[in-house]
Design a protein around this motif. Structure first.
Motif, mmCIF file in Angstrom:
data_model
loop_
_atom_site.group_PDB
_atom_site.id
_atom_site.type_symbol
_atom_site.label_atom_id
_atom_site.label_comp_id
_atom_site.label_asym_id
_atom_site.label_seq_id
_atom_site.Cartn_x
_atom_site.Cartn_y
_atom_site.Cartn_z
ATOM 1 N N CYS A 35 0.826 -1.131 0.002
ATOM 2 C CA CYS A 35 -0.106 0.101 0.075
ATOM 3 C C CYS A 35 0.872 1.094 0.083
ATOM 4 C CB CYS A 35 -0.868 -0.074 1.222
ATOM 5 S SG CYS A 35 -1.911 1.484 1.417
ATOM 6 N N CYS A 38 0.117 3.619 3.367
ATOM 7 C CA CYS A 38 0.473 3.325 4.714
ATOM 8 C C CYS A 38 1.766 2.342 4.739
ATOM 9 C CB CYS A 38 -0.577 2.722 5.533
ATOM 10 S SG CYS A 38 -1.053 0.916 4.792
ATOM 11 N N CYS A 115 -4.710 -0.203 0.336
ATOM 12 C CA CYS A 115 -5.097 -1.136 1.430
ATOM 13 C C CYS A 115 -6.363 -0.750 1.534
ATOM 14 C CB CYS A 115 -4.464 -1.493 2.313
ATOM 15 S SG CYS A 115 -4.733 -0.028 3.683
ATOM 16 N N CYS A 118 -6.997 2.384 3.695
ATOM 17 C CA CYS A 118 -6.594 3.628 3.193
ATOM 18 C C CYS A 118 -7.411 4.179 1.926
ATOM 19 C CB CYS A 118 -5.073 3.566 2.591
ATOM 20 S SG CYS A 118 -3.794 3.617 3.638
#
Ligand SMILES: [Zn+2]
Ligand SMILES: [Zn+2]
Length: 207
Positions: A35, A38, A115, A118
């Motif tokens: 991701c 993050c 993800c 997010c």
């Protein structure tokens, strides 16, 4: 005894070199989603933190070798390129009780993909509102920013819009464990893709 293939001295059967030639040690082809927001990565259907620290486990779990070979130690160096991690692995292993070392070069593919947390956060989606009505202002230690789509200052405190109901409940449980009063109320928020859905408000108050 001599190795039947190359004639080198060996304890029995093929020598290690000839055995490895026929039974190469390899690494399964691995593709990890990472991701970009993050930095977590998906492995075995779970989002995990800190790929560097996880790498040894991924290598260990994905080495492919003949059952007569026992892996004793794994050392490696890795370098992240744009969409892959290149790894040089140094293996210490045993073949029929004889120790040997061997090198292996491999790589893990990386695929950038936001993800769920997010992508929910960036689209403003939320499942629950944590209504803090307490003196102490929640910090990043209290509420993980990865789950927060929005924070609003309201009379008497703050409303945190949380992307995951499960996480909101966990957070409330922490506060309740510290003596705060918490309460949850279901609230119908609307219809999405023809389905009714609910958003929850969870209040956290002084004891
Ligand atoms: Zn041989
Ligand atoms: Zn993410």
């Amino acid at each position: 005894m001599l190795c039947p293939k190359c004639g080198k001295e060996t304890s029995r059967g093929l020598c290690i070199d000839c055995f490895l030639e026929d039974n190469q040690i390899g690494l399964r082809s691995i593709k990890l989603k990472t991701c970009p927001s993050c930095n977590r990565f998906m492995y075995r259907s779970k989002w995990n933190e800190n790929l560097d620290r996880f790498l040894e486990r991924i290598i260990r779990e994905n080495l492919v070798h003949h059952p007569d070979i026992k892996i004793r130690a794994i050392e490696f160096e890795s370098e992240e390129k744009r969409n892959r991690i290149e790894i040089d692995i140094n293996l210490t292993a045993e073949y029929r009780g004889e120790k040997f070392e061997t090198m292996l070069n491999s790589s893990i593919k990386l695929e950038k993909r936001q993800c769920r947390d997010c992508s929910r956060r960036s689209s403003g989606y939320y499942e629950a509102i944590l209504q803090f009505r307490i003196k102490e202002i929640p910090t990043e230690k209290d509420v993980d920013p990865r789950y927060v789509s929005k924070v609003e200052k309201v009379k008497g405190g703050f409303d945190f819009y949380i992307t995951s109901l499960r996480y909101a409940r966990q957070t409330a449980a922490h506060y309740s464990g510290r003596g705060y009063k918490t309460g949850e109320s279901p609230k119908q928020a609307g219809v999405r893709k023809g389905r009714r859905f609910y958003r929850f408000s969870i209040s956290i108050k002084e004891p």
